[in-house]
Design an enzyme around this catalytic site. Structure first.
Site, PDB file in Angstrom:
ATOM      1  N   ARG A  65     -71.962 -19.345 -42.475  1.00 30.95           N
ATOM      2  CA  ARG A  65     -72.155 -18.455 -41.325  1.00 30.95           C
ATOM      3  C   ARG A  65     -71.636 -17.049 -41.637  1.00 30.95           C
ATOM      4  O   ARG A  65     -72.258 -16.053 -41.275  1.00 30.95           O
ATOM      5  CB  ARG A  65     -71.455 -19.044 -40.097  1.00 30.95           C
ATOM      6  N   HIS A  69     -73.863 -13.650 -41.429  1.00 32.55           N
ATOM      7  CA  HIS A  69     -73.473 -12.546 -40.539  1.00 32.55           C
ATOM      8  C   HIS A  69     -73.097 -11.296 -41.332  1.00 32.55           C
ATOM      9  O   HIS A  69     -73.222 -10.189 -40.827  1.00 32.55           O
ATOM     10  CB  HIS A  69     -72.313 -12.972 -39.632  1.00 32.55           C
ATOM     11  N   VAL A  73     -76.014  -7.726 -41.379  1.00 28.56           N
ATOM     12  CA  VAL A  73     -75.497  -6.512 -40.727  1.00 28.56           C
ATOM     13  C   VAL A  73     -75.118  -5.505 -41.815  1.00 28.56           C
ATOM     14  O   VAL A  73     -74.063  -5.601 -42.435  1.00 28.56           O
ATOM     15  CB  VAL A  73     -74.276  -6.838 -39.834  1.00 28.56           C
ATOM     16  N   GLY A  75     -76.302  -5.293 -44.750  1.00 33.92           N
ATOM     17  CA  GLY A  75     -76.373  -5.860 -46.098  1.00 33.92           C
ATOM     18  C   GLY A  75     -75.139  -6.651 -46.491  1.00 33.92           C
ATOM     19  O   GLY A  75     -74.109  -6.613 -45.822  1.00 33.92           O
ATOM     20  N   ASN A  97     -69.433 -12.517 -33.841  1.00 33.88           N
ATOM     21  CA  ASN A  97     -68.494 -12.770 -34.943  1.00 33.88           C
ATOM     22  C   ASN A  97     -67.149 -13.319 -34.494  1.00 33.88           C
ATOM     23  O   ASN A  97     -66.286 -13.610 -35.330  1.00 33.88           O
ATOM     24  CB  ASN A  97     -68.268 -11.484 -35.754  1.00 33.88           C
ATOM     25  N   PRO A 163     -79.408 -12.666 -34.082  1.00 32.95           N
ATOM     26  CA  PRO A 163     -80.153 -13.466 -33.100  1.00 32.95           C
ATOM     27  C   PRO A 163     -79.231 -14.380 -32.296  1.00 32.95           C
ATOM     28  O   PRO A 163     -78.237 -14.874 -32.812  1.00 32.95           O
ATOM     29  CB  PRO A 163     -81.113 -14.279 -33.974  1.00 32.95           C
ATOM     30  N   HIS A 193     -77.618 -25.201 -40.324  1.00 27.75           N
ATOM     31  CA  HIS A 193     -77.047 -25.945 -39.196  1.00 27.75           C
ATOM     32  C   HIS A 193     -76.977 -27.443 -39.498  1.00 27.75           C
ATOM     33  O   HIS A 193     -76.704 -28.240 -38.618  1.00 27.75           O
ATOM     34  CB  HIS A 193     -77.838 -25.652 -37.908  1.00 27.75           C
TER      35      HIS A 193
HETATM   36  C1  HEM Z   1     -82.056 -17.607 -35.312  1.00 29.59           C
HETATM   37  C2  HEM Z   1     -81.072 -17.757 -36.150  1.00 29.59           C
HETATM   38  C3  HEM Z   1     -79.703 -18.274 -35.803  1.00 29.59           C
HETATM   39  C4  HEM Z   1     -79.070 -18.372 -34.603  1.00 29.59           C
HETATM   40  C5  HEM Z   1     -79.595 -17.984 -33.241  1.00 29.59           C
HETATM   41  C6  HEM Z   1     -77.771 -18.938 -34.854  1.00 29.59           C
HETATM   42  C7  HEM Z   1     -76.813 -19.151 -33.887  1.00 29.59           C
HETATM   43  C8  HEM Z   1     -75.632 -19.832 -34.099  1.00 29.59           C
HETATM   44  C9  HEM Z   1     -74.643 -20.114 -33.096  1.00 29.59           C
HETATM   45  C10 HEM Z   1     -74.686 -19.620 -31.668  1.00 29.59           C
HETATM   46  C11 HEM Z   1     -73.689 -20.872 -33.656  1.00 29.59           C
HETATM   47  C12 HEM Z   1     -72.453 -21.445 -32.981  1.00 29.59           C
HETATM   48  C13 HEM Z   1     -71.237 -20.608 -33.301  1.00 29.59           C
HETATM   49  C14 HEM Z   1     -69.986 -21.101 -32.619  1.00 29.59           C
HETATM   50  O1  HEM Z   1     -70.055 -21.799 -31.633  1.00 29.59           O
HETATM   51  O2  HEM Z   1     -68.889 -20.751 -33.086  1.00 29.59           O
HETATM   52  C15 HEM Z   1     -74.044 -21.064 -35.033  1.00 29.59           C
HETATM   53  C16 HEM Z   1     -73.311 -21.789 -35.929  1.00 29.59           C
HETATM   54  C17 HEM Z   1     -73.579 -21.796 -37.277  1.00 29.59           C
HETATM   55  N1  HEM Z   1     -74.566 -21.083 -37.916  1.00 29.59           N
HETATM   56 FE1  HEM Z   1     -76.129 -20.221 -37.063  1.00 29.59          FE
HETATM   57  N2  HEM Z   1     -77.643 -19.198 -36.184  1.00 29.59           N
HETATM   58  C18 HEM Z   1     -78.789 -18.787 -36.802  1.00 29.59           C
HETATM   59  C19 HEM Z   1     -79.040 -18.798 -38.158  1.00 29.59           C
HETATM   60  C20 HEM Z   1     -78.127 -19.174 -39.097  1.00 29.59           C
HETATM   61  C21 HEM Z   1     -78.269 -18.936 -40.506  1.00 29.59           C
HETATM   62  C22 HEM Z   1     -79.452 -18.218 -41.144  1.00 29.59           C
HETATM   63  C23 HEM Z   1     -77.161 -19.460 -41.106  1.00 29.59           C
HETATM   64  C24 HEM Z   1     -76.759 -19.451 -42.551  1.00 29.59           C
HETATM   65  C25 HEM Z   1     -77.491 -18.987 -43.532  1.00 29.59           C
HETATM   66  C26 HEM Z   1     -76.356 -20.048 -40.064  1.00 29.59           C
HETATM   67  C27 HEM Z   1     -75.209 -20.762 -40.262  1.00 29.59           C
HETATM   68  C28 HEM Z   1     -74.463 -21.330 -39.251  1.00 29.59           C
HETATM   69  C29 HEM Z   1     -73.391 -22.276 -39.486  1.00 29.59           C
HETATM   70  C30 HEM Z   1     -73.002 -22.886 -40.816  1.00 29.59           C
HETATM   71  C31 HEM Z   1     -72.825 -22.546 -38.241  1.00 29.59           C
HETATM   72  C32 HEM Z   1     -71.603 -23.424 -37.948  1.00 29.59           C
HETATM   73  C33 HEM Z   1     -70.377 -22.536 -38.004  1.00 29.59           C
HETATM   74  C34 HEM Z   1     -69.046 -23.239 -37.889  1.00 29.59           C
HETATM   75  O3  HEM Z   1     -68.979 -24.452 -37.916  1.00 29.59           O
HETATM   76  O4  HEM Z   1     -68.045 -22.523 -37.781  1.00 29.59           O
HETATM   77  N3  HEM Z   1     -76.951 -19.819 -38.857  1.00 29.59           N
HETATM   78  N4  HEM Z   1     -75.234 -20.417 -35.275  1.00 29.59           N
END
Ligand code: HEM
Length: 350
Positions: A65, A69, A73, A75, A97, A163, A193
């Protein structure tokens, strides 16, 4: 005249002149960029990441993540790491963030590298390498990741446009196409995810009052709805106390294609996840990835390498500043374009 004094004294014109006079951004990132300048760079990263992974498998999610992020943002320039001060907010202060984690581990890697190869390895490369290693440790692909990124000078919460979890597929895709990704690549990157968690605030609406209908999201599997309702409780909580749920309800700490299989069973936790399986533009991509684990892992590696190329800074000098970002945002006491002694402060350039 140093780039810094030049910048302070004559502003934009000087930047233009410098960008003509200082070699910058020559060539591409390359695998093994530190082979001669710091041969142990990649093994140092791996050893620190492995040490943490041994006691906390969630570091894979943390770095994936953070990498996303950071790269989306301004690069892949490690600007996400710069800690806010009382006077100056940074990217870390921005809503998306607030729950990004893993900063201390990146700094631990940096401290180790500074002890062994001072002022050589960029924080942006550390994020990319740590992500690669953590993905492999979690059962994912072990890919070569090119290095040679420089760290950025700009970290401003206003630049954080990422997003949100309740977007439609086409709305989300606008963010990805703007960075040069195809729709398929977006679906593959969302495969991140397969690990990690989401706080209830990001999916609570699906449990009771979906899009103002007063009813739960009908696309969510009822057993998942019951489980998430138990986890989240009846009332919203402040973010720091908000419970979390695994994004992949099956193999929550493993980088595999089970995320897509969960989506096919209507067990996506956030709306954007579930929509990938139902939207006509992405449904076939999801079912293809769900039935081809090896294919997913290869494509996931390729997409992560591509993510690491987004708007990278290379070379030396102030000419690296990205034209799309306000000059006002530049912290003149900030990190040089690579080589701060720590990754989290903005006033420690050597
Ligand atoms: C439309 C695209 C995406 C949206 C809307 C999105 C949104 C989110 C949200 C809202 C969370 C929950 C954060 C939290 O509750 O702390 C999350 C978690 C996460 N996202 Fe995404 N995400 C997107 C794409 C991506 C991409 C492209 C990656 C990595 C290349 C990614 C990796 C992760 C990971 C690994 C988590 C878990 C984080 C943790 O356990 O601390 N996400 N995402």
């Amino acid at each position: 005249m140093s780039p810094w004094s030049c910048y302070r004294s004559t502003g934009l014109l000087c930047i233009v002149l410098l960008s003509l006079s200082i070699p910058a951004a020559i060539g591409d990132l390359q695998v093994g960029f530190y082979n001669s300048s710091c041969p142990q760079a990649e093994s140092v990263v791996l050893s620190v990441v492995s040490k943490h992974f041994a006691t906390d498998h969630s570091v894979t999610a943390a770095f994936l993540r953070m990498y996303f992020h950071d790269c989306f943002v301004g690069g892949c320039d490690a600007s996400i790491l710069i800690a806010p001060t009382k006077k100056k907010k940074t990217e870390r202060s921005a809503g998306p963030n607030l729950t990004v984690r893993g900063f201390e581990i990146i700094n631990e890697v940096k401290a180790n590298l500074e002890a062994q190869c001072p002022s050589t390895v960029s924080c942006a490369d550390i994020i990319a390498l740590a992500t690669r290693d953590a993905v492999a440790l979690a059962g994912g692909p072990n890919y070569d990741i090119p290095t040679g990124r420089r760290d950025g000078l700009v970290s401003n919460p206003r630049n954080v446009r990422l997003p949100g979890p309740s977007l439609t597929v086409s709305e989300a895709f606008q963010f990805f196409s703007a960075k040069g990704f195809t729709l398929e690549e977006m679906v593959i990157l969302l495969g991140s995810h397969t690990v990690g968690v989401a706080h209830c605030v990001f999916f609570r609406d699906r449990l009771g009052n979906f899009q103002g209908t007063g009813s739960p999201d009908p696309s969510m599997d009822p057993s998942l709805k019951a489980k998430l309702t138990r986890i989240c409780g009846p009332r919203p909580k402040p973010l720091k106390k908000d419970p979390t749920a695994f994004l992949d309800q099956n193999t929550s700490f493993v980088v595999d294609n089970q995320y897509y299989n969960q989506l096919l069973m209507n067990k996506g936790v956030m709306q954007i996840d579930q929509e990938l399986a139902s939207d006509s533009s992405t449904a076939s991509v999801v079912s293809g990835l769900a039935s081809d684990e090896a294919g997913f892992l290869q494509k996931f590696a390729d997409a992560l390498v591509k993510l690491g190329n987004v708007e990278v800074l290379m070379g030396t000098g102030i000419s690296q500043i990205q034209p799309s970002i306000d000059r006002d945002d530049v912290n003149l006491q900030g990190r040089d374009t690579t080589l701060a002694a720590t990754c989290m402060t903005s006033d420690s350039a050597p």
